[in-house]
Design a protein around this motif. Structure first.
Motif: not given
Lengths: 175, 165, 651
Positions: A27-29, A32-33, A128-130, A132-134, B47, B58, B86-87, C299
């Motif tokens: 689950s760790y993502v 990309p930043l 926060a979206i910019d 990539g905060v989740y 997820q 979110l 972003r993700y 997951v």
């Protein structure tokens, strides 16, 4: 005949992958930043809504950007360490108050101590979206020219600081 | 069942359905694209849900961003790029076609081609062998209630089919 | 004291399983009749002890014994009795115990049902089952003890997860487990044949009913789970291609291939090594599913990773059970090559193609499910493989399979004239095309290519299945029950395909806000919101909406969706309200209060969605008909002269 060996060989390969998979966190993502410049933003600060903080303010020296909120349990856990870290390391820590009640956030800082040089308010979560905060808390390590070096998810601890941050800070300082 | 095991784990942060009432676009085509995109975007908080189904903060924010982008004329690709930037690829339930995924996308066809090749080889080999006629489907075993054999029954059916023309 | 007895019973069961596993297998190898004779009593004994452990755990739930950690985590004094029973398998430890109980149940069934089989063969089958049971029970005792005590018992328990407090979900896990654990029997038969070094048509006749029984339960288990997800989660979806779902679906797909391949092995003595491989593979996929679900490598089930020892243990279990069987296969299967010819147009080829498409579909689902893990393990990035991928990929083998199914049903063994075959299916094909194109056009006045293909395929399968019964009915002939089983199961598949296609092509979904007194339109229906009231449940409180469903002004029914908050686990739950009929469901779920008396609601109109579960039920019914065919009763009835293997017979 060799073809009767195919199933057991395929299966052995599969088991090897599973054995490796057990050591990973699915689950760790990763962000990309990493290695990219911090996103542009201009946000009001928590202390005074008429004053704003922008991405340009983070450039010039190595800094941390910490995403937090009063509704977030992990943020409370790491807060004591952040206060300690701000005092010890001398590294500027910027706060990004994420989708929070500003009054509650001010009270939180009054009661628990304020480790942040400046806290910016991202009331609707757009910045926060910019980033990539989740999931708060998230801590970004940003170098002097505004490049994101590392992102840590989950509460910051002395151990994480030693293991993940210090080597990267040393490397950035060396260059 | 998706979920019963997942649920055992308390993985679902929110078990109430995410109902998005703000999705009215004036243009039905935009509405269609909006639903397609949010139904293929994975929510990073819970997820195992799409951002269409999730009630997480979110997911709500991302739906709002996507709606705003669509209204300002962004293309689907621009929105996908926005999310991936972003993700990462993780947000896309439809894996993008690239160097690391072409094998994934090709796999079903590859599996079938291998299978059909095996059938072809088997057929070539087997059709040359004599067809022996002592199989038990000639015995009444499989047709206990009726003395007729499967094959005569089939012949009957064929004739029946022919007779109707 | 009593929970400790449960634990003790489990330990005794492990011992008996080991005896059941080791002695008969050894006895079969060295031809020792006394050791071989141990198999049945040991099987009965281990079943009794597992059942005792299970009963003790259930008693702990019923008597609210919160000193047992598992009970404290998953029950509560206010939980209705029915759900206390279901809570026994509501989480990891208890569901693993259910797994063992189901396997022990199958073992006893085999012990009783194998009296007509050669002693040595039956001993080997029971021995293999004993070793599998021993592994699973060891896993339970070593890493997941359901009887673990708390030093300080809480006053009340943490309650069963609200999502699981539902009748369909109470019986879903037992069904599912009876299904996929049941494939252990086919696996054990395959390993026994490999140990004996030979396989004949009798073997296939013994294996077939066991496999079909397991398949039938798995079909119902999956359908129940899907139905539950549809009405309980509040989203209105019925299948999500989640790794956990795929884990139960893959054994189903491969099990279906196995059933068809067994038919060829029984009738013609062909595909022997292939059938063995499928039997090994099907149960291995069940074990793989257990691994995926409980280890946290994907997951979907991350939180189980809390204890990495579990993942390692179950991987070792999977590796040793499947690995041993496959090594045995590599050594012995070459001796089982059957010779015998057949023609390109024959039932053998039809079933071979069936296997190619089903195995291809299984492989594609497996590959897609595991691909994120592969990439991650290679450090090549994180991706998600979700429904958009599986929906495309699954169609590639399924469409040709459906097309061939209608033809294959009418083929004859060995050889057949292609023209005869085509003549037989001419009318069903015509019916399928006409019905499939005209009806949706008239009913829904729009038709996309994909939905046309889907509806024609569904109609084609149903029409082709019904061809023989109609022909026979006219001629007053009778079919054996096994044939009926095939026809009914294929019909069920056709109905399922119709349901899936029509639902996904023509469903309407509306998310809207609504105030009391207002109404919304969906399709030809009108839904009026009358108001809200508070409802008090045994262990929850709820807000219930009252909606009048009208069509052309006439009241159809009153729908009452709820939004529940359970007293202990306070997360809100959506209880959808559904008006269902053959032709459509109307589905209402209550969202959130938006202030000013307005509420968000999700409205769905789902044409023919009942066909999905009804089709699955019909498939399972086909399985029931096939297993009760009298030739299987004859096959397993006591016989004076065993055909495969006797004590005197040197392997």
């Amino acid at each position: 005949m060799w073809r009767y060996l195919i199933p057991v060989l395929l299966f052995a390969g599969l088991v090897a992958f599973f054995a490796r998979g057990l050591q990973l966190d699915p689950s760790y993502v990763p962000s990309p930043l990493i290695g990219k410049p911090i996103p542009e933003f201009t946000l009001p600060t928590l202390a005074d809504p008429n004053v704003s903080l922008s991405d340009r303010d983070l450039r010039g020296e190595l800094s941390l950007l910490n995403v937090w909120a009063t509704w977030c349990v992990g943020c409370r856990q790491e807060h004591g360490y952040l206060v300690e870290l701000a005092a010890q390391s001398g590294l500027p820590i910027y706060g990004l108050n994420w989708k929070d009640d500003t009054d509650a956030a001010r009270r939180w800082l009054q009661q628990l101590g304020d480790p942040y040089r400046v806290t910016a308010v991202d009331a609707d979560g757009r910045i926060a979206i910019d980033f990539g905060v989740y999931g708060a808390p998230e801590t970004f390590l940003v170098d002097a020219d505004g490049t994101i070096l590392f992102k840590h998810l989950s509460p910051l601890t002395a151990e994480v600081w030693q293991r993940e941050f210090l080597p990267r800070i040393a490397q950035a300082a060396g260059q | 069942m998706k979920l019963w095991l997942m649920v055992l784990l308390g993985l679902l942060a929110s078990t109430a359905a995410g109902i998005d009432i703000n999705d009215d676009f004036d243009d039905p085509a935009l509405q269609e694209r909006y639903r397609a995109i949010i139904n293929e975007t994975r929510c990073l908080v819970c997820q195992n849900q799409t951002i269409a189904d999730s009630n997480a903060g979110l997911a709500v924010d991302l739906r709002r961003e996507i709606r705003a982008m669509l209204e300002s004329g962004a293309s689907d690709q621009q929105i996908v790029d926005f999310l991936v930037g972003r993700y990462g690829d993780f947000v896309l339930y439809r894996p993008p076609l690239k160097r690391t995924t072409w094998l994934l996308w090709a796999s079903p066809v590859v599996f079938l081609l291998i299978g059909l090749a095996v059938v072809g080889v088997t057929l070539m080999r087997r059709s040359k062998q004599p067809i022996e006629l002592d199989g038990d489907e000639w015995a009444p075993l499989s047709f206990s209630p009726s003395p007729s054999t499967f094959s005569t029954w089939r012949l009957y059916c064929c004739r029946f089919g022919a007779a109707r023309d | 004291m009593i929970p400790e007895l449960g634990q003790f019973a489990l330990v005794l069961a492990v011992g008996l399983c080991l005896i059941q596993g080791v002695l008969p297998l050894w006895g079969a190898a060295v031809r020792n009749a006394d050791w071989v004779a141990v198999a049945r009593p040991a099987a009965a004994g281990q079943f009794v002890f597992v059942a005792i452990a299970f009963a003790i755990l259930m008693q702990a739930f019923l008597s609210n014994d919160f000193s047992v950690a598992y009970v404290a985590r998953n029950s509560n004094t206010a939980l209705p009795t029915m759900y206390k029973v279901a809570a026994v398998w509501g989480a990891h430890e208890g569901s693993l115990l259910l797994w063992s109980l189901v396997l022990a149940g199958w073992t006893v069934a085999v012990a009783v049902g194998s009296r007509g089989l050669p002693e040595i063969f039956a001993a080997r089958v029971l021995g293999v089952l004993g070793l599998i049971s021993a592994g699973i029970l060891l896993f339970t005792v070593a890493t997941s003890n359901p009887f673990e005590r708390l030093p300080v018992p809480p006053l009340d328990g943490n309650d069963l997860n609200p999502l699981l407090q539902d009748p369909a979900l109470a019986i879903h896990p037992p069904m599912l487990y009876i299904g996929y654990v049941g494939f252990a029997v086919a696996f054990a038969f395959a390993v026994a044949a490999l140990l004996a070094g030979r396989l004949d048509r009798e073997w296939a006749r013994w294996t077939r009913p066991w496999t079909t029984w397991a398949w039938m339960f798995l079909t119902m288990g999956i359908a129940l789970g899907s139905w539950w997800a549809y009405y309980e989660l509040g989203w209105g979806g019925w299948w999500f291609w989640d790794p956990v779902e795929n884990a139960s679906f893959m054994p189903w797909l491969l099990g279906t291939a196995l059933i068809h391949s067994l038919a060829v092995t029984e009738k013609r003595g062909l595909f022997k090594s292939w059938t063995l491989l499928l039997a090994i593979g099907t149960f291995s996929l069940s074990l793989l599913g257990t691994f995926l679900v409980r280890s946290g490598v994907l997951v979907s089930v991350h939180a189980f990773a809390a204890d990495p020892a579990r993942g390692v243990f179950i991987l070792m279990l999977l590796g040793s059970i499947t690995g041993t069987a496959l090594v045995l296969y590599a050594v012995r299967a070459r001796n089982m090559v059957a010779e015998g010819g057949f023609h390109a147009v024959s039932r053998e080829v039809a079933l071979l193609l069936n296997n190619v498409f089903l195995v291809g579909a299984t492989a594609a689902v497996l590959f897609g499910t595991l691909y994120p893990l592969f990439l991650d393990a290679l450090g090549a990035g994180k991706i998600s493989v979700g429904p958009p991928f599986f929906e495309i990929v699954f169609l590639i083998p399924m469409l040709p399979l459906l097309f061939l199914l209608g033809l294959g049903m009418h083929t004859a063994w060995r050889t057949m004239q292609a023209t005869t075959l085509l003549r037989m299916v001419r009318i069903p094909a015509l019916v399928a095309v006409l019905v499939g194109l005209i009806v949706p056009w008239l009913w829904f006045d729009r038709l996309s290519v994909l939905s046309a293909v889907g509806i024609v395929s569904g109609c084609w399968v149903v029409a082709a299945s019904l061809r023989d019964p109609i022909a026979l009915w006219r001629s007053q002939r009778r079919l054996p029950r096994g044939q009926w089983g095939m026809i009914v199961a294929h019909c069920g598949l056709g109905l399922f395909v119709l349901g899936v296609t029509v639902t996904s092509a023509y469903n309407i979904e509306i998310d809207e806000s609504i105030r009391p007194g207002e109404s919304l339109e969906i399709g030809s229906y009108e839904l009026g919101f009358r108001g809200l009231r508070n409802v008090e449940g045994p262990n929850y409180r709820a807000v219930e909406g009252e909606f009048e469903l009208r069509r052309d002004g006439t009241l159809v029914t009153v729908l009452a969706p709820q939004k529940r908050v359970y007293n202990v686990q306070t997360s809100p739950m959506t209880e959808a309200s559904i008006d269902s009929a053959w032709s459509r469901d109307v589905f209402v779920a209550l969202g959130d209060s938006l202030g000013d008396g307005a509420w968000s609601v999700r409205l769905q109109y789902k044409p023919m969605i009942r066909f999905i579960w009804f089709g699955a039920l019909v498939m399972a019914l086909g399985g029931l008909l096939a297993t009760t065919d009298r030739r299987y009763r004859n096959a397993t009835a006591p016989k004076p002269s065993p055909a495969t293997d006797t004590l005197e017979d040197a392997a």
